[in-house]
Design a protein around this motif. Structure first.
Motif, short mmCIF file in Angstrom:
data_model
loop_
_atom_site.label_atom_id
_atom_site.label_comp_id
_atom_site.label_asym_id
_atom_site.label_seq_id
_atom_site.Cartn_x
_atom_site.Cartn_y
_atom_site.Cartn_z
N GLU A 155 0.85 -1.19 0.00
CA GLU A 155 0.00 0.00 0.00
C GLU A 155 0.88 1.24 0.00
O GLU A 155 1.77 1.37 0.84
N MET A 156 0.61 2.13 -0.93
CA MET A 156 1.36 3.38 -1.00
C MET A 156 0.57 4.50 -0.32
O MET A 156 -0.64 4.65 -0.56
N ARG A 157 1.24 5.29 0.51
CA ARG A 157 0.57 6.38 1.18
C ARG A 157 0.01 7.38 0.16
O ARG A 157 0.71 7.83 -0.74
N GLY A 158 -1.26 7.74 0.32
CA GLY A 158 -1.90 8.67 -0.59
C GLY A 158 -1.63 10.12 -0.24
O GLY A 158 -0.89 10.44 0.70
N VAL A 159 -2.28 11.02 -0.98
CA VAL A 159 -2.05 12.45 -0.82
C VAL A 159 -2.74 12.98 0.43
O VAL A 159 -3.93 12.74 0.66
N SER A 160 -1.97 13.70 1.25
CA SER A 160 -2.51 14.42 2.40
C SER A 160 -1.58 15.59 2.68
O SER A 160 -0.41 15.57 2.27
N ASP A 161 -2.08 16.60 3.39
CA ASP A 161 -1.25 17.76 3.67
C ASP A 161 -0.47 17.58 4.97
O ASP A 161 -0.53 16.52 5.60
N GLU A 162 0.26 18.62 5.39
CA GLU A 162 1.11 18.51 6.57
C GLU A 162 0.32 18.29 7.85
O GLU A 162 0.85 17.77 8.83
N ASP A 163 -0.96 18.67 7.84
CA ASP A 163 -1.81 18.47 9.01
C ASP A 163 -2.56 17.15 8.96
O ASP A 163 -3.38 16.87 9.84
N GLY A 164 -2.30 16.35 7.93
CA GLY A 164 -2.95 15.05 7.81
C GLY A 164 -4.32 15.08 7.17
O GLY A 164 -5.08 14.12 7.28
N ASN A 165 -4.65 16.16 6.47
CA ASN A 165 -5.95 16.25 5.81
C ASN A 165 -5.87 15.62 4.42
O ASN A 165 -5.01 15.98 3.61
#
Length: 336
Positions: free
Chosen positions: A163-173
């Motif tokens: 599983e590859m980590r998907g897109v999220s911002d620095e705050d985890g959104n």
């Protein structure tokens, strides 16, 4: 020199530090001391267990700096996922809606909720601390697992995924989760991700929509990140793609990051790895190799300069010591 070895209970503080540094979206490293301690215990039991076919074993390893004793990172393999806890994915596929009478032909994408990867082996928990992100350290953490699979195939399934980590911002959104949250959930992405990491997945079955979701009904932001990876995950994805891994339309149910897969027999490092007899001396070549011993319980792997000729691996005494091998023993290696 970094040496990969099975994790022990004494490594708990270092593993907790890796969990804290890994950031949001790293589901397999929750910042929870009790959960991590249990995972270490499970790994120790798995390494000690006699196995003839893959089951619920989990093999967690660390990279240790032989000079300082410091833990530089971690890497792992789950032998068969989804047996004790469900492993959920979305599958992205295409459907066609057409009407000859109206001369209308629409091709649309849908996401279908399911458990299609139950029983396969999973590469997971690869994290290298920032100060060690140089040279071949990342490759060592990734490829040592393929040496283990090549040497001990009875412990793993024919299909291997990551599983590859998907897109999220620095705050985890996560843009994808934001859409799901608005329509089906009332919790933040970071909490949902954390609950999954500690094994509390019941809320997924309770609240996740069971019918296919039409992608064109999602927000533009959510649509844009389906199958995309986090910027910090791109190097890991490139390594796996070079090994033969590809995405067949499966994505994570939280952040829509891609799941890649490969038949273990087609993984480049498995196919091209070779068994060699150890000869201790002074290598003269410039080529690096990723090398492991052939033990499972006392698995060791390093990257170092090795001269390979006619089934013999000439290595330094330091490398032999790190691998816990002696003259005449066998090692498995991949030339870099």
């Amino acid at each position: 020199m970094l040496v990969i070895r099975p994790i022990t209970a004494a490594d708990l503080p270092a593993l907790l530090q890796c969990a804290e540094e890994s950031g949001h979206g790293f589901t397999s490293l929750p910042v929870n001391e009790e959960i991590l301690a249990n995972r270490i215990q499970h790994s120790e039991e798995s390494f000690a267990k006699a196995v003839s076919q893959p089951g619920s074993e989990g093999y967690l390893m660390v990279a240790e700096d032989t000079e300082t004793g410091e833990i530089a990172g971690t890497t792992a393999i789950e032998a068969a996922i989804g047996l004790d806890n469900p492993f959920y994915t979305y599958h992205l596929s295409t459907v066609v809606h057409s009407s000859r009478r109206l001369n209308v032909h629409n091709v649309v994408k849908v996401l279908t909720f399911g458990n299609d990867y139950t029983g396969v082996s999973e590469l997971c928990t690869l994290f290298l601390r920032p100060e060690w992100r140089q040279g071949l350290n990342g490759r060592l953490l990734s490829k040592c697992r393929f040496l283990m699979m090549a040497e001990h195939p009875e412990r793993f399934d024919n299909t291997v995924i990551a599983e590859m980590r998907g897109v999220s911002d620095e705050d985890g959104n996560s843009p994808f989760w934001e859409w799901l949250k608005e329509h089906f959930f009332s919790i933040d992405f970071t909490l949902a991700d954390y609950l999954t990491g500690i094994g509390k997945k019941g809320f997924i079955a309770d609240l996740m929509p069971k019918l296919p979701i039409y992608v064109n009904l999602l927000s533009p932001e959510a649509q844009a990140v389906i199958g995309q990876v986090h910027e910090k995950t791109r190097p890991a994805l490139r390594l796996l793609e070079k090994e033969g891994f590809t995405c067949r339309g499966y994505v994570d149910i939280f952040d829509a990051g891609p799941t890649v897969e490969c038949d273990v027999r087609n993984i480049e490092s498995v196919r091209h790895s070779q068994l060699c007899r150890v000869e201790i001396g002074q290598p003269t070549g410039l080529a690096d190799s990723i090398v492991s011993n052939t033990s499972f319980t006392h698995f060791r792997a390093i990257v170092d300069k090795v001269d390979v000729l006619n089934g013999t691996a000439l290595m330094s005494a330091e490398a032999a010591k790190a691998l816990d091998v002696k003259q005449g023993d066998q090692v498995r290696l991949i030339a870099q």
